[in-house]
Design a protein around this motif. Structure first.
Motif, PDB file in Angstrom:
ATOM      1  N   LEU A 178       0.847  -1.189   0.000  1.00  0.00           N
ATOM      2  CA  LEU A 178       0.000   0.000   0.000  1.00  0.00           C
ATOM      3  C   LEU A 178       0.881   1.236   0.000  1.00  0.00           C
ATOM      4  CD1 LEU A 178      -2.682   1.615   0.497  1.00  0.00           C
ATOM      5  CD2 LEU A 178      -2.302   1.202   2.947  1.00  0.00           C
ATOM      6  N   HIS A 179       0.660   2.137  -0.967  1.00  0.00           N
ATOM      7  CA  HIS A 179       1.437   3.371  -0.995  1.00  0.00           C
ATOM      8  C   HIS A 179       0.523   4.567  -1.226  1.00  0.00           C
ATOM      9  CE1 HIS A 179       3.977   6.559  -2.941  1.00  0.00           C
ATOM     10  NE2 HIS A 179       4.651   6.317  -1.831  1.00  0.00           N
ATOM     11  N   VAL A 180       0.665   5.581  -0.378  1.00  0.00           N
ATOM     12  CA  VAL A 180      -0.142   6.797  -0.480  1.00  0.00           C
ATOM     13  C   VAL A 180       0.800   7.993  -0.540  1.00  0.00           C
ATOM     14  CG1 VAL A 180      -1.923   8.195   0.627  1.00  0.00           C
ATOM     15  CG2 VAL A 180      -2.021   5.697   0.798  1.00  0.00           C
ATOM     16  N   ARG A 181       0.748   8.702  -1.640  1.00  0.00           N
ATOM     17  CA  ARG A 181       1.615   9.862  -1.820  1.00  0.00           C
ATOM     18  C   ARG A 181       1.202  10.983  -0.866  1.00  0.00           C
ATOM     19  NH1 ARG A 181       3.115  14.641  -4.313  1.00  0.00           N
ATOM     20  NH2 ARG A 181       4.837  14.536  -5.807  1.00  0.00           N
ATOM     21  N   ASP A 182       2.210  11.646  -0.241  1.00  0.00           N
ATOM     22  CA  ASP A 182       1.939  12.777   0.652  1.00  0.00           C
ATOM     23  C   ASP A 182       2.879  13.917   0.309  1.00  0.00           C
ATOM     24  OD1 ASP A 182       4.452  12.564   2.387  1.00  0.00           O
ATOM     25  OD2 ASP A 182       3.582  10.566   2.669  1.00  0.00           O
ATOM     26  N   ASP A 213      -6.872 -12.142   5.827  1.00  0.00           N
ATOM     27  CA  ASP A 213      -5.621 -12.852   6.077  1.00  0.00           C
ATOM     28  C   ASP A 213      -4.458 -12.377   5.209  1.00  0.00           C
ATOM     29  OD1 ASP A 213      -4.399 -14.639   7.798  1.00  0.00           O
ATOM     30  OD2 ASP A 213      -4.420 -16.264   6.326  1.00  0.00           O
ATOM     31  N   TYR A 214      -4.506 -11.114   4.809  1.00  0.00           N
ATOM     32  CA  TYR A 214      -3.362 -10.513   4.122  1.00  0.00           C
ATOM     33  C   TYR A 214      -2.468  -9.820   5.133  1.00  0.00           C
ATOM     34  CZ  TYR A 214      -5.551 -11.053  -0.496  1.00  0.00           C
ATOM     35  OH  TYR A 214      -6.107 -11.546  -1.642  1.00  0.00           O
ATOM     36  N   TYR A 215      -1.166  -9.816   4.836  1.00  0.00           N
ATOM     37  CA  TYR A 215      -0.226  -8.971   5.542  1.00  0.00           C
ATOM     38  C   TYR A 215      -0.107  -7.688   4.718  1.00  0.00           C
ATOM     39  CZ  TYR A 215       3.560  -8.251   8.901  1.00  0.00           C
ATOM     40  OH  TYR A 215       4.329  -7.779   9.937  1.00  0.00           O
ATOM     41  N   VAL A 216      -0.094  -6.525   5.350  1.00  0.00           N
ATOM     42  CA  VAL A 216      -0.079  -5.254   4.628  1.00  0.00           C
ATOM     43  C   VAL A 216       1.219  -4.503   4.908  1.00  0.00           C
ATOM     44  CG1 VAL A 216      -1.252  -3.061   4.231  1.00  0.00           C
ATOM     45  CG2 VAL A 216      -2.601  -5.110   4.764  1.00  0.00           C
ATOM     46  N   PHE A 217       1.943  -4.170   3.836  1.00  0.00           N
ATOM     47  CA  PHE A 217       3.142  -3.344   3.936  1.00  0.00           C
ATOM     48  C   PHE A 217       2.804  -1.945   3.445  1.00  0.00           C
ATOM     49  CE2 PHE A 217       4.921  -7.582   3.759  1.00  0.00           C
ATOM     50  CZ  PHE A 217       6.007  -7.525   4.616  1.00  0.00           C
ATOM     51  N   ARG A 218       2.907  -0.969   4.326  1.00  0.00           N
ATOM     52  CA  ARG A 218       2.749   0.419   3.906  1.00  0.00           C
ATOM     53  C   ARG A 218       4.095   0.874   3.344  1.00  0.00           C
ATOM     54  NH1 ARG A 218       3.229   5.529   6.756  1.00  0.00           N
ATOM     55  NH2 ARG A 218       2.864   7.156   5.199  1.00  0.00           N
ATOM     56  N   LEU A 235       2.734  -3.600   8.674  1.00  0.00           N
ATOM     57  CA  LEU A 235       4.068  -3.049   8.899  1.00  0.00           C
ATOM     58  C   LEU A 235       4.167  -1.677   8.242  1.00  0.00           C
ATOM     59  CD1 LEU A 235       6.884  -3.682  10.104  1.00  0.00           C
ATOM     60  CD2 LEU A 235       7.580  -4.346   7.800  1.00  0.00           C
ATOM     61  N   ASP A 236       4.445  -0.659   9.076  1.00  0.00           N
ATOM     62  CA  ASP A 236       4.719   0.682   8.562  1.00  0.00           C
ATOM     63  C   ASP A 236       6.168   0.667   8.088  1.00  0.00           C
ATOM     64  OD1 ASP A 236       4.368   3.270   7.867  1.00  0.00           O
ATOM     65  OD2 ASP A 236       3.915   4.021   9.866  1.00  0.00           O
ATOM     66  N   TYR A 237       6.352   0.137   6.908  1.00  0.00           N
ATOM     67  CA  TYR A 237       7.649  -0.251   6.371  1.00  0.00           C
ATOM     68  C   TYR A 237       8.718   0.848   6.383  1.00  0.00           C
ATOM     69  CZ  TYR A 237      10.965  -1.455   2.610  1.00  0.00           C
ATOM     70  OH  TYR A 237      12.092  -1.661   1.862  1.00  0.00           O
ATOM     71  N   PRO A 238       8.408   2.123   6.064  1.00  0.00           N
ATOM     72  CA  PRO A 238       9.471   3.145   6.074  1.00  0.00           C
ATOM     73  C   PRO A 238      10.167   3.276   7.422  1.00  0.00           C
ATOM     74  CG  PRO A 238       7.505   3.990   4.988  1.00  0.00           C
ATOM     75  CD  PRO A 238       7.123   2.679   5.613  1.00  0.00           C
ATOM     76  N   TYR A 239       9.486   2.888   8.506  1.00  0.00           N
ATOM     77  CA  TYR A 239      10.048   3.026   9.849  1.00  0.00           C
ATOM     78  C   TYR A 239      10.476   1.683  10.436  1.00  0.00           C
ATOM     79  CZ  TYR A 239       8.216   7.732   9.507  1.00  0.00           C
ATOM     80  OH  TYR A 239       7.967   9.020   9.097  1.00  0.00           O
TER      81      TYR A 239
END
Length: 425
Positions: A178-182, A213-218, A235-239
């Protein structure tokens, strides 16, 4: 001089390689250009050689978006060992780039002369695939062909990433990126803010994926805002402690599908042929859902003066200034998708990819309408008014031709539930 020689070699049928230097600083542009040149090389029966410029980055004022994108890809299943010929070509590319880039900075600083993007960067093997020198009828503009190549990561490096995931307790799990531009991206707060969205509006969508049952990577990079949500399957992947340039690519390559906004790594997902659900779309023709299993929902369109909501069909009827990716839109507000809209979009998409349904009638009508409307825009502004006729408009002209070439290949569409509310047949 070296660049001309390399481009001539590329054009020779009996030359076994296709040499390319994708735009180094933008992961979206680089991913797109790798896809297009990889497909072109495959059609020519050539091996692709990808080079990156890399010296004096601070002095020459540029950066490399992702080193792994240039160093760790396996294109068209080809094995490539860097031989003497490779190092000679690399040496020549680096020399001419330094001279060109240095000259461009000098003339811009002391004489206010802009030598242009195609002079500042090499674009070897790319410009000829994008540029159109003559004016053509709309029907003569051929779509890009980018479905006949493969892109993967080196086997050993993928195994390293799998091992790192397992060591952090992430194993044997289907997952979504998952990616959201800011507006933290390139510190561009205040510049076309309608491109940006709030990651925390996606929490209900994340919860829905976890319930399935998905794992989500931001995805993303610091200092992107943190997500106000915690779960062992998120997982808030950038951190995180597994963040790396290689892992960025690995997660996108290996995910079940990609969810996000119109942003650079969307094109990286396309490079790896991943199914996409696009949210908070603000560009009607640029970045349209590309593959048959891609879907999307648009932001709410509001007239700033009247406060009235503009439906997607009426918005499509606006002139080219509202549909060209390089032109700012100032008199319209694009309101973000709500938590409920994002949740429902994800729910519909999960149902769609599980059942693999065909396009519904309203989706077919919508796509037909957009194709007709884009042709009208082209005919009005390129043939009737001859827009972008001046030399300094060459980039804008080619950018719009690029939009057309991509849109013509698109087989996806917007979510049916979105169109039922916003597209009136």
């Amino acid at each position: 001089m070296f660049f001309r020689i390399i481009n001539k070699l590329n054009s020779k049928k009996n030359f076994p390689y296709y040499i390319t230097t994708p735009l180094i600083y933008g992961i979206g542009n680089a991913s797109e250009q790798i896809a297009i040149t990889a497909s072109h090389a495959k059609r020519l029966g050539k091996k692709i050689l990808i080079f990156k410029t890399r010296y004096f980055q601070k002095f020459l004022r540029y950066h490399i978006c992702n080193n792994a994108l240039f160093d760790s890809l396996v294109i068209n299943n080809q094995t490539h060992k860097k031989n003497f010929f490779y190092f000679i070509i690399d040496y020549l590319i680096q020399i001419e780039f330094i001279l060109r880039r240095g000259s461009a900075i000098f003339f811009k600083r002391f004489f206010k002369i802009d030598l242009g993007e195609t002079f500042r960067f090499s674009f070897l093997g790319i410009t000829n695939l994008y540029t159109h020198k003559k004016k053509e009828n709309y029907s003569q503009i051929t779509p890009f062909i980018i479905n006949n190549f493969t892109a993967d990561l080196e086997y050993k490096k993928k195994q390293e990433c799998y091992k790192l995931l397992r060591s952090n307790g992430i194993r044997d799990k289907k997952f979504v990126c998952l990616h959201v531009r800011d507006n933290k991206y390139r510190n561009d707060a205040g510049r076309r803010e309608y491109r940006n969205s709030d990651i925390n509006n996606y929490i209900e969508l994340i919860k829905l994926l976890i319930s399935k049952d998905y794992y989500v990577f931001r995805m993303g990079d610091k200092p992107t805002p943190k997500v106000n949500f915690s779960n062992k399957q998120f997982l808030d992947y950038p951190y995180s402690n597994i963040k790396s340039e290689l892992m960025d690519l690995f997660l996108i390559k290996e995910c079940d599908f990609y969810v996000g906004t119109q942003s650079g790594i969307m094109d990286t997902a396309h490079l790896f042929n991943k199914p996409l659900l696009l949210t908070n779309i603000y560009g009607l023709f640029a970045g349209f859902p590309r593959k048959k299993n891609d879907r999307g929902i648009f932001k709410k369109i509001i007239d700033k003066k009247t406060g009235e909501i503009i439906n997607i069909k009426d918005f499509a009827k606006f002139n080219i200034n509202y549909h060209h990716p390089s032109i700012d839109i100032n008199d319209i507000m694009f309101e973000e998708n709500s938590e409920e809209e994002l949740y429902n979009a994800m729910k519909e998409y999960l149902d769609f990819i599980n059942k693999k349904n065909h396009l519904e009638n309203i989706q077919i009508k919508f796509n037909e309408f957009l194709h007709k409307r884009l042709e009208e825009i082209y005919n009005e502004f390129f043939f009737k008014n001859n827009l972008f006729k001046e030399k300094y408009d060459k980039f804008e002209r080619n950018e719009f031709i690029r939009v057309i070439k991509f849109f013509k290949l698109c087989e996806g569409t917007y979510n049916s539930s979105y169109l039922q509310k916003n597209f009136y047949i």
